[in-house]
Design a protein around this motif. Structure first.
Motif, PDB file in Angstrom:
ATOM      1  N   GLY A   1       0.501  -1.013   0.206  1.00  0.00           N
ATOM      2  CA  GLY A   1      -0.112  -0.274  -0.135  1.00  0.00           C
ATOM      3  C   GLY A   1       0.657   1.369   0.290  1.00  0.00           C
ATOM      4  N   GLU A   2       0.106   2.338  -0.298  1.00  0.00           N
ATOM      5  CA  GLU A   2       1.097   4.062  -0.378  1.00  0.00           C
ATOM      6  C   GLU A   2       0.114   4.110   0.798  1.00  0.00           C
ATOM      7  N   ILE A   3       1.441   5.637   1.864  1.00  0.00           N
ATOM      8  CA  ILE A   3       0.782   6.404   2.178  1.00  0.00           C
ATOM      9  C   ILE A   3       0.180   7.212   1.603  1.00  0.00           C
ATOM     10  N   MET A   4      -1.607   7.835   1.729  1.00  0.00           N
ATOM     11  CA  MET A   4      -1.629   9.067   1.416  1.00  0.00           C
ATOM     12  C   MET A   4      -1.479  10.022   2.501  1.00  0.00           C
TER      13      MET A   4
ATOM     14  N   GLU B   1       8.055   8.209   9.481  1.00  0.00           N
ATOM     15  CA  GLU B   1       8.492   9.418   8.912  1.00  0.00           C
ATOM     16  C   GLU B   1       8.372   9.631   7.545  1.00  0.00           C
ATOM     17  N   ASN B   2       9.345   8.122   7.097  1.00  0.00           N
ATOM     18  CA  ASN B   2       9.713   8.948   5.410  1.00  0.00           C
ATOM     19  C   ASN B   2       8.919   7.943   4.626  1.00  0.00           C
ATOM     20  N   HIS B   3       9.063   6.315   4.770  1.00  0.00           N
ATOM     21  CA  HIS B   3       8.545   6.031   3.322  1.00  0.00           C
ATOM     22  C   HIS B   3       7.613   5.918   2.930  1.00  0.00           C
ATOM     23  N   ARG B   4       6.866   5.685   1.776  1.00  0.00           N
ATOM     24  CA  ARG B   4       5.639   6.450   1.199  1.00  0.00           C
ATOM     25  C   ARG B   4       5.157   4.310   0.869  1.00  0.00           C
ATOM     26  N   GLN B   5       5.584   3.468   0.422  1.00  0.00           N
ATOM     27  CA  GLN B   5       5.139   2.243   0.587  1.00  0.00           C
ATOM     28  C   GLN B   5       5.357   1.816   1.616  1.00  0.00           C
ATOM     29  N   VAL B   6       3.853   0.498   1.856  1.00  0.00           N
ATOM     30  CA  VAL B   6       4.061  -0.495   3.325  1.00  0.00           C
ATOM     31  C   VAL B   6       3.338  -1.682   3.121  1.00  0.00           C
ATOM     32  N   LEU B   7       3.526  -2.131   3.853  1.00  0.00           N
ATOM     33  CA  LEU B   7       3.104  -3.831   3.578  1.00  0.00           C
ATOM     34  C   LEU B   7       1.784  -3.785   4.236  1.00  0.00           C
TER      35      LEU B   7
END
Lengths: 159, 336
Positions: B134-137, B274-280
């Motif tokens: 998923g991506e952080i909105m 606080e850094n990444h945009r993609q998460v699992l």
């Protein structure tokens, strides 16, 4: 007043709401002024027959929805601030700019403190003094808007 | 007498200019009461969950509109990224892929071996999780909480309680699911606790979010506990939510004060919260895949904890539940 003005009321609140929805993060989130409440206070002072405590409440619910907080938290905070704005509205339009600025700051603080109390009851912990920064930024924004010619009913000194 | 009274009232009616409906005080009382009722309903009862889900789905177009400028900026940035940069990145990623391929081969071997060993011991199979990228909105707009909004929701079969991780460690847990997005509470939020294990000696503890700054607390550990600054904390897996062995945090500060029997331990999360945009998003396996003695972890959690505080930390490594729960074979112990 003019019924066409109602359109402006809702449009401006909508614009403020979009500002709230912008992807704020970290420091910007800490500093983010309460655009929606500022717009509501403006209309409460300018046109209390178009925008009243009820409007503030409904918009507060929408803000609750956007922030993901419990339904009614922002609504109550906005209601309390709107009450103080409406209650002294007749005097507010006679204030000069500085007095008005101070009063708007007070209203912003009132809403924030109400929100803080509600959040504390719900189990949140206080954020320290930085929590009041949005009110300061908000009041600066108000001053800026007045500077650029927004008519808030306040008379400039000596006028 | 009555008709006369009415007549009098009619005469006194205010001109339209002054008429403002109910008094501000009446409105304040009415709307405050309404809000308080709503707050109570929302916090204690579940009636408004469905309503909130639907309304947030309606809000989606507005969010897309609000996110458009930053999205555009990012797109333009990507478009103008240089040829050299892309080449360098490609090379780096290729190398990484190669390294990970090798590691994966070893992992496959180990997994096979582990399965065989488990079969020999007639132990239960380890849980197999399914995951989704998923991506952080955006970050939650409420400054009181540490939450993020991820662009996967009910449509993608996300359920409440799913663990959220990124390449470097655990990030948090899904707490609210909307049709097209879901709300993830970060491990640094005050309301979230996560069962962890010290990698070095297998000591178990529960880490609580601090809430204010981006740190975690390890409360309820005795002052003479065997924890050093720099120790790595990994998930213990006994909660059935987070897969075991994921990096959570590293210890940054240990303070003891004579007035308190507990150590004051602060750790920083390893995940790039606080850094990444993609998460699992790792979903919890179904109940039937869980071991039949799935309730034991809770018991053992309580037991080890009370014991730890009673006996002290020197015995922490012996403190494994084997002595007390000989039937529990479902959870492997950390290597000493």
């Amino acid at each position: 007043m003019h019924p066409s003005k109602l359109k402006f009321v809702y449009l401006s609140i909508f614009a403020a709401y979009i500002c709230l929805l912008l992807p704020w993060s970290n420091t910007a989130l800490l500093l983010r002024p309460d655009f929606v409440l500022l717009v509501i206070i403006y209309w409460l002072i300018r046109a209390p027959n178009l925008c009243n405590i009820g409007t503030a409440w409904v918009v507060g619910l929408l803000v609750d929805l956007a922030t993901g907080s419990l339904f009614g938290q922002y609504a109550l905070a906005y209601t309390v601030a709107a009450f103080f704005a409406v209650y002294y509205q007749r005097r507010l339009v006679l204030f000069n700019h500085t007095q008005q600025l101070f009063y708007v700051f007070l209203l912003l603080i009132i809403s924030q403190v109400t929100l803080l109390i509600l959040k504390m009851f719900a189990g949140a912990q206080s954020l320290g003094w930085t929590y009041l920064l949005p009110s300061i930024i908000g009041v600066l924004l108000w001053r800026l808007a007045v500077f650029f010619g927004l008519k808030t009913g306040g008379r400039s000194r000596g006028a | 007498m009555l008709p006369g009274f009415h007549h009098k009232l009619e005469q006194q009616q205010a001109p339209a200019f002054f008429a403002r409906g109910p008094s501000p005080l009446a409105r304040l009382v009415f709307f405050s009461a309404l809000s308080l009722v709503l707050i109570a309903t929302d916090s204690r009862l579940q009636y408004l969950t469905g309503l909130r889900q639907n309304l947030v789905a309606l809000l989606q177009p507005l969010e897309v509109l609000a996110n458009a400028p930053s999205q555009l900026y990012r797109d333009i940035n990507e478009y103008f990224s240089t040829h050299n940069y892309l080449l360098a990145e490609n090379q780096r990623l290729n190398q990484q892929a190669l390294k990970q391929d090798i590691a994966l081969q070893r992992l496959n071997l180990l997994m096979l071996e582990n399965t065989n060993l488990r079969n020999l011991l007639q132990a239960n199979k380890t849980m197999v999780e399914s995951s989704l990228l998923g991506e952080i909105m955006h970050v939650s707009r409420d400054p009181f909480t540490k939450k993020i909004i991820v662009n996967r929701g009910q449509r993608n079969q996300i359920v409440t309680g799913a663990a959220v991780v990124d390449a470097t460690g655990v990030i948090g847990q899904v707490t609210r699911v909307y049709p097209l997005s879901s709300e993830v509470t970060l491990i640094t939020d005050k309301s979230l606790a996560i069962p962890v294990q010290v990698e070095r000696n297998g000591l178990r503890a529960i880490a609580f979010g601090n809430g204010r700054n981006n740190t975690l607390d390890l409360p309820y550990l005795p002052a003479n506990v065997d924890i050093r600054s720099g120790d790595k904390l990994v998930t213990s897996g006994i909660d059935g939510i987070y897969p075991a062995g994921l990096a959570v945090a590293s210890i940054t500060k240990i303070e003891t004060s004579p007035s308190s029997p507990f150590a004051h331990i602060i750790c920083t999360p390893t995940g790039g919260i606080e850094n990444h945009r993609q998460v699992l998003l790792v979903s919890i396996p179904n109940n039937d895949t869980l071991s039949p003695n799935a309730t034991i972890p809770h018991a053992e959690k309580g037991q080890t904890k009370t014991e730890r505080s009673a006996k002290g930390p020197q015995k922490a490594s012996e403190n494994t539940p084997v002595k007390h729960l000989p039937t529990n074979t479902s959870k492997p112990h950390a290597p000493e």
